[in-house]
Design a protein around this motif. Structure first.
Motif, mmCIF file in Angstrom:
data_model
loop_
_atom_site.group_PDB
_atom_site.id
_atom_site.type_symbol
_atom_site.label_atom_id
_atom_site.label_comp_id
_atom_site.label_asym_id
_atom_site.label_seq_id
_atom_site.Cartn_x
_atom_site.Cartn_y
_atom_site.Cartn_z
ATOM 1 N N ASP A 1 0.816 -1.212 0.000
ATOM 2 C CA ASP A 1 0.000 0.000 0.000
ATOM 3 C C ASP A 1 0.852 1.265 0.000
ATOM 4 O O ASP A 1 0.442 2.287 -0.541
ATOM 5 C CB ASP A 1 -0.960 0.011 1.189
ATOM 6 C CG ASP A 1 -2.259 0.718 0.828
ATOM 7 O OD1 ASP A 1 -3.029 0.170 0.027
ATOM 8 O OD2 ASP A 1 -2.471 1.835 1.316
ATOM 9 N N ASP B 1 -7.873 1.225 7.762
ATOM 10 C CA ASP B 1 -7.889 2.385 6.878
ATOM 11 C C ASP B 1 -7.487 3.604 7.689
ATOM 12 O O ASP B 1 -7.941 3.768 8.818
ATOM 13 C CB ASP B 1 -9.294 2.622 6.304
ATOM 14 C CG ASP B 1 -9.722 1.486 5.380
ATOM 15 O OD1 ASP B 1 -8.829 0.762 4.913
ATOM 16 O OD2 ASP B 1 -10.925 1.342 5.153
ATOM 17 N N ALA C 1 -14.813 -8.580 -1.179
ATOM 18 C CA ALA C 1 -14.277 -7.246 -1.495
ATOM 19 C C ALA C 1 -14.973 -6.636 -2.700
ATOM 20 O O ALA C 1 -15.290 -5.438 -2.710
ATOM 21 C CB ALA C 1 -12.776 -7.347 -1.759
ATOM 22 N N LEU D 1 -17.570 -3.341 -2.479
ATOM 23 C CA LEU D 1 -16.781 -2.191 -2.942
ATOM 24 C C LEU D 1 -17.542 -0.864 -2.928
ATOM 25 O O LEU D 1 -16.985 0.155 -2.527
ATOM 26 C CB LEU D 1 -16.218 -2.465 -4.347
ATOM 27 C CG LEU D 1 -15.348 -1.350 -4.928
ATOM 28 C CD1 LEU D 1 -14.093 -1.132 -4.085
ATOM 29 C CD2 LEU D 1 -14.953 -1.673 -6.369
ATOM 30 N N ASP E 1 -17.277 0.684 0.330
ATOM 31 C CA ASP E 1 -15.911 1.112 0.608
ATOM 32 C C ASP E 1 -15.650 2.482 -0.025
ATOM 33 O O ASP E 1 -15.008 3.342 0.574
ATOM 34 C CB ASP E 1 -14.923 0.081 0.054
ATOM 35 C CG ASP E 1 -13.486 0.403 0.425
ATOM 36 O OD1 ASP E 1 -13.204 0.543 1.626
ATOM 37 O OD2 ASP E 1 -12.653 0.527 -0.484
ATOM 38 N N ARG F 1 -7.985 -2.559 -4.543
ATOM 39 C CA ARG F 1 -8.663 -3.161 -3.380
ATOM 40 C C ARG F 1 -8.468 -4.671 -3.373
ATOM 41 O O ARG F 1 -8.209 -5.271 -2.330
ATOM 42 C CB ARG F 1 -10.149 -2.805 -3.395
ATOM 43 C CG ARG F 1 -10.929 -3.409 -2.202
ATOM 44 C CD ARG F 1 -12.198 -2.630 -1.943
ATOM 45 N NE ARG F 1 -13.172 -3.362 -1.145
ATOM 46 C CZ ARG F 1 -13.111 -3.500 0.177
ATOM 47 N NH1 ARG F 1 -12.112 -2.975 0.851
ATOM 48 N NH2 ARG F 1 -14.053 -4.165 0.828
ATOM 49 N N LYS G 1 -5.007 -5.642 -2.361
ATOM 50 C CA LYS G 1 -4.782 -5.451 -0.931
ATOM 51 C C LYS G 1 -5.533 -6.494 -0.107
ATOM 52 O O LYS G 1 -4.957 -7.131 0.785
ATOM 53 C CB LYS G 1 -5.243 -4.047 -0.522
ATOM 54 C CG LYS G 1 -5.120 -3.756 0.961
ATOM 55 C CD LYS G 1 -5.828 -2.448 1.304
ATOM 56 C CE LYS G 1 -7.333 -2.603 1.242
ATOM 57 N NZ LYS G 1 -8.048 -1.361 1.598
ATOM 58 N N VAL G 2 -6.812 -6.686 -0.408
ATOM 59 C CA VAL G 2 -7.676 -7.516 0.429
ATOM 60 C C VAL G 2 -7.366 -9.008 0.294
ATOM 61 O O VAL G 2 -7.309 -9.724 1.302
ATOM 62 C CB VAL G 2 -9.164 -7.247 0.099
ATOM 63 C CG1 VAL G 2 -10.063 -8.255 0.801
ATOM 64 C CG2 VAL G 2 -9.547 -5.836 0.523
#
Length: 336
Positions: A36, A63, A249, A253, A256, A303, A306-307
């Motif tokens: 990230d 976050d 995810a 989304l 998010d 995303r 990352k997830v």
């Protein structure tokens, strides 16, 4: 790896589950944070963040709202070097700034991520075991109910801590000044003001957890059956975690995206006097009006990058930790 979801679960204590979840959180942070950091640096390079604006920095576990050029951040996302891509960014950051730069923002993450993860995973296992004793161990609704309730609880408990952490990052304050700041905010807006942004987080995280745990348990059973494994291996837990995390995810989304808008809007409204949106649904309508339905799917690729690994690393480490304690307890019982 011993299967904790069945009878073996009762032989691991809540303290042992908490230790396993802490280890999972630390290992996940160490692996995912550099991804990230690089992503944020590449974004800042192509679209520089103007001073006073905000962006969301996330390392797979938490976050964070980052206010551009604030004292605590020291412009780490604006450091020297032009990057041609992800691999080039990794090499240049290590060469020019040192390997520690890849873990920018890790300490404050762990301060909040560790209690969140402990509450979340320990509650999930405790609730699952309680529901299995009442509904039967093969009931398909158990992961959905336990996942939803445990995430709801962890988000609610930690939400004020995240608000306080963001406030400290936004403006360098002593603990006395911070206490006065929070006290005046509570006196003006009430105690509920400490949970601002909570609804957006719940709308994203509770459905995510329900889908994640349901799919994880299904994938785990299916892979055990197909591979002829009596107990889930590290590979099975890792693959099931990545797959179920990816599905959850993608589906969550839009929430998010809304959460990101609301979080950044909160701080920009204080510095730039932008009026705050009344609700999550209003923010969603504004995004659709401005960018169409595609606006609610913004950032789907980063995303997923990352997830998926974060979920895979976290659940496989957690399951392995519980397996370790189960076998340790078993040996202790055999040799008193």
């Amino acid at each position: 790896m011993a299967e904790m979801s069945n009878g073996n679960f009762s032989k691991t204590t809540s303290i042992q589950q908490a230790i396993a979840s802490c280890c999972g959180a630390i290992i996940t942070s160490l692996f995912v944070t550099p991804l990230d950091v690089v992503k944020t640096r590449l974004q800042a390079q192509s679209n520089p963040f103007p001073k006073g604006k905000c962006f969301v920095y996330s390392n797979g576990l938490m976050d964070h709202i980052c206010v551009c050029e604030s004292e605590d951040i020291k412009g780490w996302y604006r450091k020297n070097g032009h990057f041609k891509g992800t691999l080039d960014a990794f090499v240049k950051i290590i060469k020019i700034e040192g390997i520690k730069s890849l873990w920018s923002g890790l300490p404050p993450t762990l301060i909040i991520a560790l209690p969140t993860t402990v509450i979340y995973f320990t509650c999930y296992d405790q609730l699952s075991e309680a529901l299995k004793s009442r509904l039967g161990k093969d009931n398909d609704h158990i992961p959905i109910v336990a996942g939803s309730l445990s995430r709801f609880g962890s988000v609610t408990v930690v939400s004020p801590l995240e608000l306080i952490r963001t406030r400290m990052q936004y403006q360098k304050l002593s603990y006395k000044q911070l206490h006065m700041c929070i006290s005046s905010k509570v006196a003006t807006d009430g105690w509920l003001s400490l949970w601002r942004g909570w609804s957006s987080t719940v709308l994203r995280d509770v459905p995510f957890s329900a889908m994640y745990w349901y799919n994880y348990e299904c994938f785990k059973k299916m892979m055990c059956k197909n591979l002829g494994a009596h107990e889930p291996t590290f590979f099975i837990a890792f693959t099931s975690g990545a797959a179920s995390g990816s599905i959850a995810a993608v589906i969550t989304l839009p929430f998010d995206v809304v959460k990101t808008h609301r979080q950044t809007e909160l701080w920009e409204s204080e510095t730039l006097k932008i009026p705050q949106s009344a609700s999550t649904w209003e923010v969603m309508r504004k995004i659709i009006a401005k960018n169409g339905i595609a606006g609610l799917l913004a950032g789907i690729v980063p995303r997923l990058f990352k997830v998926a690994p974060a979920c895979a690393i976290m659940i496989s480490t957690y399951e392995y930790g519980k397996s370790f304690f189960f076998h340790l307890n078993e040996k202790s019982n055999q040799h008193p």
